[in-house]
Design a protein around this motif. Structure first.
Motif, short mmCIF file in Angstrom:
data_model
loop_
_atom_site.label_atom_id
_atom_site.label_comp_id
_atom_site.label_asym_id
_atom_site.label_seq_id
_atom_site.Cartn_x
_atom_site.Cartn_y
_atom_site.Cartn_z
N GLN A 1 53.52 35.59 30.49
CA GLN A 1 52.32 36.00 31.22
C GLN A 1 52.02 35.02 32.35
O GLN A 1 51.71 35.44 33.47
N LEU A 2 52.10 33.73 32.06
CA LEU A 2 51.80 32.73 33.07
C LEU A 2 52.80 32.81 34.23
O LEU A 2 52.40 32.75 35.40
N LEU A 3 54.07 32.96 33.91
CA LEU A 3 55.08 33.14 34.96
C LEU A 3 54.77 34.37 35.81
O LEU A 3 54.83 34.32 37.04
N SER A 4 54.41 35.46 35.16
CA SER A 4 54.12 36.71 35.87
C SER A 4 52.87 36.59 36.73
O SER A 4 52.83 37.10 37.86
N ILE A 5 51.84 35.92 36.21
CA ILE A 5 50.61 35.74 36.99
C ILE A 5 50.89 34.84 38.20
O ILE A 5 50.39 35.10 39.30
N ALA A 6 51.70 33.81 38.02
CA ALA A 6 52.07 32.95 39.15
C ALA A 6 52.83 33.75 40.21
O ALA A 6 52.59 33.61 41.42
N ALA A 7 53.74 34.61 39.77
CA ALA A 7 54.49 35.45 40.71
C ALA A 7 53.55 36.43 41.41
O ALA A 7 53.70 36.69 42.61
N PHE A 8 52.58 36.97 40.68
CA PHE A 8 51.59 37.87 41.29
C PHE A 8 50.79 37.12 42.36
O PHE A 8 50.55 37.65 43.44
N HIS A 9 50.42 35.89 42.06
CA HIS A 9 49.67 35.07 43.02
C HIS A 9 50.49 34.85 44.30
O HIS A 9 49.99 34.99 45.41
N VAL A 10 51.76 34.51 44.12
CA VAL A 10 52.65 34.32 45.28
C VAL A 10 52.78 35.63 46.06
O VAL A 10 52.72 35.64 47.30
N SER A 11 52.93 36.73 45.36
CA SER A 11 53.08 38.03 46.01
C SER A 11 51.82 38.39 46.81
O SER A 11 51.91 38.88 47.94
N VAL A 12 50.66 38.14 46.23
CA VAL A 12 49.41 38.43 46.95
C VAL A 12 49.32 37.57 48.20
O VAL A 12 48.96 38.06 49.27
N LYS A 13 49.67 36.30 48.07
CA LYS A 13 49.59 35.41 49.24
C LYS A 13 50.54 35.82 50.36
O LYS A 13 50.26 35.57 51.53
N THR A 14 51.66 36.43 50.02
CA THR A 14 52.62 36.81 51.06
C THR A 14 52.46 38.25 51.53
O THR A 14 52.86 38.56 52.65
N MET A 15 51.89 39.12 50.70
CA MET A 15 51.84 40.55 51.03
C MET A 15 50.47 41.04 51.51
O MET A 15 50.37 42.06 52.16
N GLU A 16 49.42 40.33 51.16
CA GLU A 16 48.07 40.80 51.44
C GLU A 16 47.40 39.96 52.53
O GLU A 16 47.80 38.84 52.78
N ARG A 17 46.37 40.54 53.11
CA ARG A 17 45.65 39.85 54.19
C ARG A 17 44.30 39.30 53.71
O ARG A 17 43.37 39.20 54.49
N VAL A 18 44.21 38.99 52.44
CA VAL A 18 42.98 38.47 51.88
C VAL A 18 43.25 37.15 51.18
O VAL A 18 44.37 36.88 50.75
N ALA A 19 42.20 36.36 51.06
CA ALA A 19 42.30 35.12 50.29
C ALA A 19 42.12 35.47 48.82
O ALA A 19 41.20 36.19 48.45
N PHE A 20 43.02 35.01 48.00
CA PHE A 20 43.01 35.31 46.57
C PHE A 20 43.31 34.02 45.85
O PHE A 20 44.45 33.62 45.74
N GLY A 21 42.26 33.33 45.41
CA GLY A 21 42.44 32.02 44.83
C GLY A 21 42.78 32.06 43.35
O GLY A 21 42.69 33.09 42.68
N SER A 22 43.16 30.91 42.85
CA SER A 22 43.51 30.80 41.44
C SER A 22 42.29 31.02 40.55
O SER A 22 42.43 31.40 39.39
N ASP A 23 41.08 30.78 41.08
CA ASP A 23 39.87 31.02 40.29
C ASP A 23 39.72 32.49 39.94
O ASP A 23 39.31 32.84 38.83
N LEU A 24 40.10 33.39 40.85
CA LEU A 24 40.05 34.83 40.56
C LEU A 24 41.10 35.21 39.51
O LEU A 24 40.84 36.02 38.63
N LEU A 25 42.27 34.61 39.60
CA LEU A 25 43.29 34.87 38.58
C LEU A 25 42.83 34.39 37.21
O LEU A 25 43.07 35.04 36.20
N ALA A 26 42.16 33.24 37.17
CA ALA A 26 41.62 32.75 35.89
C ALA A 26 40.59 33.73 35.35
O ALA A 26 40.55 33.99 34.15
#
Length: 133
Positions: free
Chosen positions: A99-124
């Motif tokens: 799950q942690l690996l997948s969430i980290a990959a999702f975070h990377v994907s959001v940072k590269t694919m989306e035009r919004v700021a998505f911090g680790s606090d929202l993932l938490a």
């Protein structure tokens, strides 16, 4: 008839190039080749599917492109298919590590694919407190 791409020849060439790349970079099925011995059940295909469904629901709620989730899981799949057995065992033996690996990959994907700021606090927050910043 509505075409998805204005130039069908270019679309066919693009698809052919993508299929050729896919054949070059294809890896084995890391879930099928994972054997756990006596460490418990480990991560199953059903666990992966549940995690993907969860990512899609987060992406939908945040109004992200659904492709963002697909890219995240592509990162996970490529990593686990190509990393040394000891590392893949770490991520596949315990669902929390996967799950942690997948969430980290999702975070990377959001940072590269989306035009919004998505911090680790929202993932938490969306992990219901399982993970912290």
């Amino acid at each position: 008839m509505h075409l998805l791409h204005p130039d069908p020849i270019q679309a066919a060439e693009t698809l052919a190039a993508l299929l050729e790349k896919e054949a070059v970079y294809a890896r084995g099925d890391y879930l099928a080749s994972f054997t756990l011995c006596d460490h418990g059940p480990g991560v199953s295909a059903d666990d992966r599917l549940l995690l993907v469904d969860w990512m899609y629901s987060v992406a939908d709620q945040c109004e992200f492109k659904r492709e963002t989730t697909a890219v995240a899981m592509e990162l996970v799949d490529r990593f686990l298919s190509s990393c040394p057995p000891k590392a893949s065992h770490f991520y596949l033996a315990e669902i929390e590590n996967f799950q942690l690996l997948s969430i980290a990959a999702f975070h990377v994907s959001v940072k590269t694919m989306e035009r919004v700021a998505f911090g680790s606090d929202l993932l938490a927050l969306v992990s219901n407190g399982t993970y912290t910043k």
